[in-house]
Write a protein that holds these residues in place. Structure first.
Motif, PDB file in Angstrom:
ATOM      1  N   THR A  82       0.844  -1.194   0.000  1.00 62.21           N
ATOM      2  CA  THR A  82       0.000   0.000   0.000  1.00 62.21           C
ATOM      3  C   THR A  82       0.880   1.245   0.000  1.00 62.21           C
ATOM      4  O   THR A  82       1.871   1.286   0.734  1.00 62.21           O
ATOM      5  CB  THR A  82      -0.890   0.020   1.264  1.00 62.21           C
ATOM      6  N   GLU A  85       1.077   6.891   2.048  1.00 61.46           N
ATOM      7  CA  GLU A  85       0.084   7.936   2.320  1.00 61.46           C
ATOM      8  C   GLU A  85      -1.341   7.391   2.447  1.00 61.46           C
ATOM      9  O   GLU A  85      -2.240   8.088   2.887  1.00 61.46           O
ATOM     10  CB  GLU A  85       0.136   9.042   1.259  1.00 61.46           C
ATOM     11  N   HIS A  86      -1.547   6.123   2.080  1.00 56.79           N
ATOM     12  CA  HIS A  86      -2.878   5.526   2.186  1.00 56.79           C
ATOM     13  C   HIS A  86      -3.031   4.586   3.378  1.00 56.79           C
ATOM     14  O   HIS A  86      -4.096   4.007   3.574  1.00 56.79           O
ATOM     15  CB  HIS A  86      -3.253   4.809   0.887  1.00 56.79           C
ATOM     16  N   LEU A  87      -1.984   4.405   4.157  1.00 57.42           N
ATOM     17  CA  LEU A  87      -2.108   3.619   5.386  1.00 57.42           C
ATOM     18  C   LEU A  87      -2.914   4.437   6.393  1.00 57.42           C
ATOM     19  O   LEU A  87      -2.811   5.661   6.430  1.00 57.42           O
ATOM     20  CB  LEU A  87      -0.731   3.294   5.964  1.00 57.42           C
ATOM     21  N   LYS A  88      -3.701   3.768   7.216  1.00 56.78           N
ATOM     22  CA  LYS A  88      -4.550   4.484   8.190  1.00 56.78           C
ATOM     23  C   LYS A  88      -3.714   5.290   9.178  1.00 56.78           C
ATOM     24  O   LYS A  88      -4.068   6.405   9.536  1.00 56.78           O
ATOM     25  CB  LYS A  88      -5.462   3.501   8.914  1.00 56.78           C
ATOM     26  N   THR A  89      -2.616   4.710   9.638  1.00 55.63           N
ATOM     27  CA  THR A  89      -1.658   5.412  10.491  1.00 55.63           C
ATOM     28  C   THR A  89      -0.269   4.935  10.073  1.00 55.63           C
ATOM     29  O   THR A  89      -0.133   3.852   9.485  1.00 55.63           O
ATOM     30  CB  THR A  89      -1.868   5.108  11.994  1.00 55.63           C
ATOM     31  N   ALA A  92       0.373   1.426  11.132  1.00 56.40           N
ATOM     32  CA  ALA A  92      -0.681   0.448  10.831  1.00 56.40           C
ATOM     33  C   ALA A  92      -0.109  -0.692   9.991  1.00 56.40           C
ATOM     34  O   ALA A  92       0.777  -0.485   9.162  1.00 56.40           O
ATOM     35  CB  ALA A  92      -1.820   1.119  10.073  1.00 56.40           C
ATOM     36  N   ASP A  94       0.267  -3.179   6.982  1.00 58.14           N
ATOM     37  CA  ASP A  94      -0.043  -3.039   5.562  1.00 58.14           C
ATOM     38  C   ASP A  94      -0.753  -4.302   5.087  1.00 58.14           C
ATOM     39  O   ASP A  94      -0.153  -5.362   4.977  1.00 58.14           O
ATOM     40  CB  ASP A  94       1.240  -2.807   4.770  1.00 58.14           C
ATOM     41  N   THR A  95      -2.047  -4.190   4.815  1.00 56.82           N
ATOM     42  CA  THR A  95      -2.817  -5.336   4.331  1.00 56.82           C
ATOM     43  C   THR A  95      -2.749  -5.475   2.817  1.00 56.82           C
ATOM     44  O   THR A  95      -3.277  -6.420   2.256  1.00 56.82           O
ATOM     45  CB  THR A  95      -4.287  -5.228   4.778  1.00 56.82           C
TER      46      THR A  95
END
Length: 158
Positions: A82, A85-89, A92, A94-95
């Motif tokens: 991911t 800048e698109h990770l929740k925090t 977090a 990385d899924t």
């Protein structure tokens, strides 16, 4: 009654679902030899391939990729990193991402070369409907295949 080409139905289903991408669930119920024969493999590093009834992101799945010695059937983890800048925090987990649509974004540029391309064997894939079920509040899942016998096909991957 008009005879409709099942391949055209599949392509129409893909295109009406917002583009040529596949949801996060597919099946592969054919055998390993059918994949070898379809693409004329020169190398098979996968070992014994069992049918996969539910192939999900972040799990190993078979792909056919180019190598220096020819086409190889390999087992790779489905998904791409991911963009940060698109990770929740920042910390977090990385899924991963399974649909890379905006290829002009700098993050994806490193994987767009021929050396990272592959094709993914499948016999069916699913897409979610747009309207949730009034009782369960869940969107229904619809399955697509070339025809009722669910023959082997491939979708593009990186």
């Amino acid at each position: 009654m008009m005879n409709v080409n099942p391949k055209k139905q599949l392509y129409a289903a893909i295109l009406t679902r917002g583009g040529a991408h596949i949801c996060n669930l597919y099946n592969l119920t054919t055998n390993q030899q059918a994949i070898r024969d379809f693409v004329a493999l020169t190398h098979d590093s996968i070992g014994n391939l069992e049918p996969i009834l539910d192939a999900y992101p972040d799990r190993p799945a078979p792909v056919v990729r180019n190598t220096d010695s020819g086409l190889e059937l390999a087992r790779l983890t489905w998904g791409m990193p991911t963009p940060v800048e698109h990770l929740k925090t920042p910390d977090a987990p990385d899924t991963g991402v399974t649909n890379v649509r905006k290829t002009w974004i700098r993050h994806w540029q490193q994987w767009l070369g021929v050396e990272h391309r592959c094709v993914v064997p499948a016999t069916a894939f699913s897409e979610y409907g747009q309207v949730p079920d009034p009782l369960t509040k869940r969107k229904p899942r619809y399955w697509f295949a070339l025809d009722q016998t669910q023959p082997l096909f491939f979708f593009a991957g990186i």
